[in-house]
Design a protein around this motif. Structure first.
Motif, PDB file in Angstrom:
ATOM      1  N   PRO A  43      30.697  43.061  48.818  1.00 58.91           N
ATOM      2  CA  PRO A  43      31.575  43.637  49.369  1.00 58.91           C
ATOM      3  C   PRO A  43      33.181  43.289  49.123  1.00 58.91           C
ATOM      4  O   PRO A  43      32.616  41.668  48.410  1.00 58.91           O
ATOM      5  N   PRO A  44      33.588  44.131  48.674  1.00 59.58           N
ATOM      6  CA  PRO A  44      35.134  43.241  47.659  1.00 59.58           C
ATOM      7  C   PRO A  44      36.186  42.372  48.806  1.00 59.58           C
ATOM      8  O   PRO A  44      36.349  42.069  49.391  1.00 59.58           O
ATOM      9  N   GLU A  45      35.991  41.512  47.118  1.00 62.61           N
ATOM     10  CA  GLU A  45      37.348  40.266  47.598  1.00 62.61           C
ATOM     11  C   GLU A  45      38.402  40.935  47.284  1.00 62.61           C
ATOM     12  O   GLU A  45      38.823  41.445  46.541  1.00 62.61           O
ATOM     13  N   ARG A  46      39.615  40.184  48.086  1.00 67.31           N
ATOM     14  CA  ARG A  46      40.902  40.486  47.933  1.00 67.31           C
ATOM     15  C   ARG A  46      41.127  40.760  46.680  1.00 67.31           C
ATOM     16  O   ARG A  46      41.999  40.860  46.257  1.00 67.31           O
ATOM     17  N   HIS A  47      41.026  39.006  46.360  1.00 66.72           N
ATOM     18  CA  HIS A  47      41.481  38.109  45.631  1.00 66.72           C
ATOM     19  C   HIS A  47      40.793  37.223  45.015  1.00 66.72           C
ATOM     20  O   HIS A  47      39.442  36.849  45.649  1.00 66.72           O
ATOM     21  N   CYS A  48      41.026  37.599  43.437  1.00 67.48           N
ATOM     22  CA  CYS A  48      39.168  36.504  42.940  1.00 67.48           C
ATOM     23  C   CYS A  48      39.427  35.524  42.404  1.00 67.48           C
ATOM     24  O   CYS A  48      38.326  34.471  42.064  1.00 67.48           O
ATOM     25  N   GLY A  49      40.715  35.209  42.128  1.00 70.10           N
ATOM     26  CA  GLY A  49      40.641  33.032  42.350  1.00 70.10           C
ATOM     27  C   GLY A  49      41.347  33.042  40.605  1.00 70.10           C
ATOM     28  O   GLY A  49      42.077  32.107  41.148  1.00 70.10           O
ATOM     29  N   CYS A  50      42.242  34.482  40.330  1.00 70.68           N
ATOM     30  CA  CYS A  50      42.265  33.761  39.170  1.00 70.68           C
ATOM     31  C   CYS A  50      44.014  34.405  39.225  1.00 70.68           C
ATOM     32  O   CYS A  50      43.912  34.816  40.295  1.00 70.68           O
ATOM     33  N   ALA A  51      44.515  33.510  37.871  1.00 69.73           N
ATOM     34  CA  ALA A  51      45.999  33.796  38.023  1.00 69.73           C
ATOM     35  C   ALA A  51      46.780  35.689  37.795  1.00 69.73           C
ATOM     36  O   ALA A  51      47.285  35.786  38.216  1.00 69.73           O
ATOM     37  N   ALA A  52      45.549  35.791  37.034  1.00 72.41           N
ATOM     38  CA  ALA A  52      46.681  37.009  36.232  1.00 72.41           C
ATOM     39  C   ALA A  52      44.961  38.443  36.564  1.00 72.41           C
ATOM     40  O   ALA A  52      44.492  38.607  36.035  1.00 72.41           O
ATOM     41  N   PRO A  53      44.816  38.800  37.983  1.00 69.73           N
ATOM     42  CA  PRO A  53      43.958  39.551  37.979  1.00 69.73           C
ATOM     43  C   PRO A  53      43.972  41.200  37.715  1.00 69.73           C
ATOM     44  O   PRO A  53      45.206  41.563  37.637  1.00 69.73           O
ATOM     45  N   ALA A  54      42.671  41.184  37.267  1.00 72.03           N
ATOM     46  CA  ALA A  54      42.870  43.214  36.397  1.00 72.03           C
ATOM     47  C   ALA A  54      42.017  44.434  37.600  1.00 72.03           C
ATOM     48  O   ALA A  54      41.120  43.990  36.898  1.00 72.03           O
ATOM     49  N   PRO A  55      42.303  44.105  38.981  1.00 72.91           N
ATOM     50  CA  PRO A  55      41.384  44.450  39.634  1.00 72.91           C
ATOM     51  C   PRO A  55      40.638  46.064  39.123  1.00 72.91           C
ATOM     52  O   PRO A  55      41.757  46.761  38.152  1.00 72.91           O
ATOM     53  N   HIS A  56      39.453  46.557  39.224  1.00 70.39           N
ATOM     54  CA  HIS A  56      39.092  47.755  39.057  1.00 70.39           C
ATOM     55  C   HIS A  56      37.707  47.767  40.059  1.00 70.39           C
ATOM     56  O   HIS A  56      36.845  46.748  40.455  1.00 70.39           O
ATOM     57  N   TRP A  57      37.840  48.990  40.314  1.00 71.50           N
ATOM     58  CA  TRP A  57      36.383  49.155  41.120  1.00 71.50           C
ATOM     59  C   TRP A  57      34.728  49.870  39.993  1.00 71.50           C
ATOM     60  O   TRP A  57      35.694  50.295  39.387  1.00 71.50           O
TER      61      TRP A  57
END
Ligand code: ZN
Length: 129
Positions: A43-57
Motif C-alpha cells: 500500500p502507498p506510503e505517505r512519504h518515500c523518504g527522499c528529499a524532493a519526492p515526485a509522487p505519482h500513481w
C-alpha cells in the motif's frame, strides 16, 4: 474481569489514498511511485523518504509472491511482495485451502476496500512470471 461487546460504526474518508482505495474496490493494485527515488509502495506510503519526492500513481500488474503465510481459525493471511513494488503487503487469502506461491489481487465482494489475494495454485516450478 468484566466482558463487554462493543459495536462501532464509522466512516473513513479515503483522502489522498482515494486512487488506491478505488483500485482496491475494482481489484486493481494502485501503488504510489516516486519519480525522484524510484521507490514504489503498495500500500502507498505517505512519504518515500527522499528529499524532493515526485509522487505519482502506478497501477501494478496485480500479482504477488507469497513471502510468508499463516493459517488460523479466522482465515489465512500472508506477507506478500507485489510485482513492481518496493514494499511488502499483508493480505487476506480468499481461498483458505489454496496453495501456491503466487496470487492475484481480487475485488472484494462486500464493497469494502480490502487487500484480498487469490492464490493460483502455482508453485516455484510453475513460475511463468
Ligand atoms: Zn522518493
Amino acid at each position: 474481569m468484566i466482558r463487554r461487546e462493543v459495536s462501532l460504526s464509522y466512516e473513513l474518508a479515503p483522502g489522498w489514498l482515494a486512487p488506491h482505495v478505488d483500485g482496491l474496490l475494482q481489484g486493481r493494485a494502485v501503488a504510489r511511485g516516486c519519480g525522484t527515488c524510484g521507490r514504489v509502495s503498495f500500500p502507498p506510503e505517505r512519504h518515500c523518504g527522499c528529499a524532493a519526492p515526485a509522487p505519482h500513481w502506478i497501477t501494478l500488474e496485480g500479482w504477488a509472491e507469497v513471502v510468508f503465510r499463516t493459517d488460523g481459525l479466522d482465515g489465512s493471511f500472508a506477507l506478500v511482495s507485489f510485482a513492481g513494488s518496493s514494499t511488502k503487503s499483508v493480505v487476506r487469502l480468499v481461498l483458505d485451502s489454496a496453495t501456491g506461491r503466487f496470487g492475484t489481487l481480487v475485488a472484494p465482494t462486500d464493497g469494502q476496500p480490502a487487500l484480498l489475494l487469490a492464490l493460483n495454485g502455482k508453485g516455484a516450478s510453475d513460475d511463468t512470471h
